[in-house]
Design a protein around this motif. Sequence first.
Motif, mmCIF file in Angstrom:
data_model
loop_
_atom_site.group_PDB
_atom_site.id
_atom_site.type_symbol
_atom_site.label_atom_id
_atom_site.label_comp_id
_atom_site.label_asym_id
_atom_site.label_seq_id
_atom_site.Cartn_x
_atom_site.Cartn_y
_atom_site.Cartn_z
ATOM 1 N N LEU A 61 0.863 -1.171 0.000
ATOM 2 C CA LEU A 61 0.000 0.000 0.000
ATOM 3 C C LEU A 61 0.907 1.231 0.000
ATOM 4 N N PRO A 62 0.744 2.151 -0.948
ATOM 5 C CA PRO A 62 1.603 3.344 -0.950
ATOM 6 C C PRO A 62 1.563 4.069 0.387
ATOM 7 N N ASP A 63 2.751 4.464 0.873
ATOM 8 C CA ASP A 63 2.867 5.171 2.161
ATOM 9 C C ASP A 63 2.149 4.401 3.264
ATOM 10 N N TRP A 64 2.383 3.100 3.301
ATOM 11 C CA TRP A 64 1.606 2.194 4.144
ATOM 12 C C TRP A 64 1.716 2.508 5.632
ATOM 13 N N ASP A 65 2.846 3.080 6.059
ATOM 14 C CA ASP A 65 3.055 3.326 7.489
ATOM 15 C C ASP A 65 2.936 4.799 7.870
ATOM 16 N N GLN A 66 2.344 5.596 6.980
ATOM 17 C CA GLN A 66 2.222 7.030 7.219
ATOM 18 C C GLN A 66 0.757 7.451 7.279
ATOM 19 N N VAL A 67 0.512 8.597 7.926
ATOM 20 C CA VAL A 67 -0.764 9.299 7.782
ATOM 21 C C VAL A 67 -0.566 10.352 6.700
ATOM 22 N N LEU A 68 -1.320 10.270 5.643
ATOM 23 C CA LEU A 68 -1.146 11.180 4.515
ATOM 24 C C LEU A 68 -1.484 12.613 4.911
ATOM 25 N N PRO A 69 -0.742 13.598 4.379
ATOM 26 C CA PRO A 69 -1.127 14.995 4.607
ATOM 27 C C PRO A 69 -2.558 15.288 4.167
ATOM 28 N N SER A 70 -3.016 14.622 3.093
ATOM 29 C CA SER A 70 -4.407 14.817 2.653
ATOM 30 C C SER A 70 -5.385 14.307 3.706
ATOM 31 N N THR A 71 -5.033 13.230 4.388
ATOM 32 C CA THR A 71 -5.858 12.727 5.490
ATOM 33 C C THR A 71 -5.934 13.755 6.610
ATOM 34 N N GLU A 72 -4.792 14.358 6.950
ATOM 35 C CA GLU A 72 -4.760 15.369 8.007
ATOM 36 C C GLU A 72 -5.593 16.588 7.623
#
Length: 397
Positions: free
Chosen positions: A32-43
């Motif tokens: 999954l792209p950026d699997w271990d991050q919270v995306l800035p778009s999510t924030e």
Amino acid sequence: MDLKTTLDYEQVRQFSRNLVSEVVEVVSKPGLPDWDQVLPSTELLAKYAIFHPTNNILLFGSHHGALGVYIARRLTVGQLSITDNNYIALEMTRKTLEVNQITSVNILADIDLRCEGNQRYDSVFIQIPKGRKLTRRWLIQAHLALVLGGTLYIAGLNNSGIQSAIKDAMEIFSNGRILAYKKGNRIAQLVKQSDDLAQPDWALTPGIAPGSWVEFSIQLNDHGFLIRSLPGVFSFDRLDAGTKMLLSISKIQSGAKVLDVGCGYGVIGMFAAFHGAGWVDFIDSDLLAIAACKESLAVNQISNATVLTGDLLAPVYSKKYDLILSNPPFHAGQAVDFQIAEAMIRQSYRALNPDGRMTIVANRFIPYDRLINEIFGNVSCLVESGRFYVLSGIKSG
């Protein structure tokens, strides 16, 4: 590279991440792209989107589900529905919701939205996908799904096309404003002011217009295949040069059991089915590819086949094949992901019968030859060009 890399790819992880002012337990995995991050778009969506606890909300682009948890925690009566075209994203979202003890969310594949009938939503959130045409498809679906006066929030990276996406959204909604920026991302808000859908030329394009397919023909040797496809599927409107090279040298043994990994709209497996394979299994993690493959098999009247949804070869873990063919998925988002490549090759070796063969096509800059030689103990380059090479490994008997 070693077996640990493949095990790392296959292992699902659980970890904590902060989202705005709270902690969310996240379940995710490589692939999954950026699997271990919270995306800035999510924030951005969590911080700036406004909704009432009684609202019905539809989220396009689930990632690993952190945003779904954040929204669901704030809905006391309203219903959250989540959709994506990525099987891995939806599976991780299911698991993330479960570990956060959220049970009331409706999860849909993108293609299933056409079957939703009169379901309407007060707000729609979009985390933009890769590809402008798929984003446009989601925008049309979002407008149709919103109630009159409902709000669309759309967010994403500048270098992933958010500015174009906002421009397209404004063409449909005839309004819109930017709410905020963060780390090369932006979020916009638009309001559905009319049930009449504005009709920019692109809104009527096959594959974007609801219920439509991209249709084209592929001539291979002495046979033509009719393809039905959708934006978001790899090379969705044509036969790509790499696959054409692969098929130009592929020999199918009569009665062979064949696996097409990362099948897309299915042309590799259909070629095998037509040229003597006894049975062909098709696998992809892209749900639009799965839908397109099923449609293409139906219109070409190919019945000696099964289409399976899953992460690499996971759905066929206990099966064995004589031949595995692939134009493999070597990208996770914007970057080349060698972990996916190695996992696919190791899983393919495991899935082959003795003396079975795996044949793949790849960009020459990707060192698949070394990977295949390490795992299979042999590798052959069957044909090459300035851009691609076709490689093959045989599982020793």
